[in-house]
Design a protein around this motif. Sequence first.
Motif, PDB file in Angstrom:
ATOM      1  N   LEU A  58       5.129  16.361 -45.435  1.00 55.87           N
ATOM      2  CA  LEU A  58       4.243  15.968 -44.012  1.00 55.87           C
ATOM      3  C   LEU A  58       5.018  14.774 -43.362  1.00 55.87           C
ATOM      4  N   GLU A  59       5.340  15.098 -41.982  1.00 59.16           N
ATOM      5  CA  GLU A  59       5.956  13.916 -41.332  1.00 59.16           C
ATOM      6  C   GLU A  59       4.839  13.290 -40.500  1.00 59.16           C
ATOM      7  N   CYS A  60       4.658  11.960 -40.524  1.00 60.08           N
ATOM      8  CA  CYS A  60       3.498  11.335 -39.720  1.00 60.08           C
ATOM      9  C   CYS A  60       4.240  10.444 -38.738  1.00 60.08           C
ATOM     10  N   ASP A  61       4.078  10.834 -37.405  1.00 60.75           N
ATOM     11  CA  ASP A  61       4.238  10.154 -36.328  1.00 60.75           C
ATOM     12  C   ASP A  61       3.987   8.739 -36.273  1.00 60.75           C
ATOM     13  N   MET A  62       5.136   7.710 -36.252  1.00 60.84           N
ATOM     14  CA  MET A  62       4.807   6.365 -36.383  1.00 60.84           C
ATOM     15  C   MET A  62       5.862   5.829 -35.581  1.00 60.84           C
ATOM     16  N   PRO A  63       5.612   5.700 -34.238  1.00 58.92           N
ATOM     17  CA  PRO A  63       7.011   5.363 -33.406  1.00 58.92           C
ATOM     18  C   PRO A  63       6.982   3.776 -33.293  1.00 58.92           C
ATOM     19  N   MET A  64       8.216   3.164 -33.249  1.00 59.95           N
ATOM     20  CA  MET A  64       8.331   1.700 -33.161  1.00 59.95           C
ATOM     21  C   MET A  64       7.914   1.363 -31.698  1.00 59.95           C
ATOM     22  N   ILE A  65       6.688   1.295 -31.574  1.00 58.50           N
ATOM     23  CA  ILE A  65       6.055   0.545 -30.316  1.00 58.50           C
ATOM     24  C   ILE A  65       5.214  -0.500 -30.563  1.00 58.50           C
ATOM     25  N   LYS A  66       4.895  -1.346 -29.517  1.00 58.92           N
ATOM     26  CA  LYS A  66       4.024  -2.628 -29.786  1.00 58.92           C
ATOM     27  C   LYS A  66       2.658  -2.279 -29.259  1.00 58.92           C
ATOM     28  N   ASP A  67       2.337  -1.232 -28.394  1.00 60.00           N
ATOM     29  CA  ASP A  67       0.951  -0.966 -27.906  1.00 60.00           C
ATOM     30  C   ASP A  67       0.099  -0.720 -29.091  1.00 60.00           C
TER      31      ASP A  67
END
Length: 228
Positions: A58-67
């Motif tokens: 299962l791939e969980c979206d965890m982008p490298m963003i600061k918001d």
Amino acid sequence: MKGKFFAVGVGPGDPELLTLKAISTIKESQIIAVPKSGGSDNIALKIARPYIGEKEVLECDMPMIKDREQLNRYHDRSAETIGRFLDSGKTVAFLTLGDPAIYSTVMYVHRRLTEKGYDTAMVPGVPSFCGAAASLNVSLCERDETLHIIPATFKGEEAASLTGTRVLMKSGKTIMEQKERLTEKKAMMVECATMENERIYRDLDELQEPSSYFSLIVIPAEDRKKER
């Protein structure tokens, strides 16, 4: 009966540094979850691949963003998805590089699931800074020295006032801006510690271009600088 959620540390990169506890947890879990940040290669998944077999990933979206609001939505969504697997009685192992207790995205999901009453646990892993110290063949702290683990977002001026050994995590993007100051402090750097593409810099004068995201800087304590 509901399943159990494990936050599993898979170490800094070398598959041989994966612990026996991590291996057994992966083998006993029905679902293997990994963070998806947009990169082409998931290192945590690559490390553990020999023990995953045909299990569902299962791939969980965890982008490298600061918001933070956006990140909270991603973390909420991941916790909800994993919660459904747990409700169906399946055990989920969420893989993370290094140790889950140290700057790990998995803990945002772990916290949400724990608060919802699910059975959760953590499997410790070898931290990247311990892997880097081994690659440098040096100790991080001795006698009464203190050890500071500092994220890349920490202000450099504040870090400079700390005594003891300082480890600057994930400092690749800003390394060229700090290079001269760090060279004066006899800092060392390990890029991609313990991985196949590892690079070691005992003198930052050797560094000619920015390094990767997986770069770690060690600024030795004052007494250790004299020994060098």
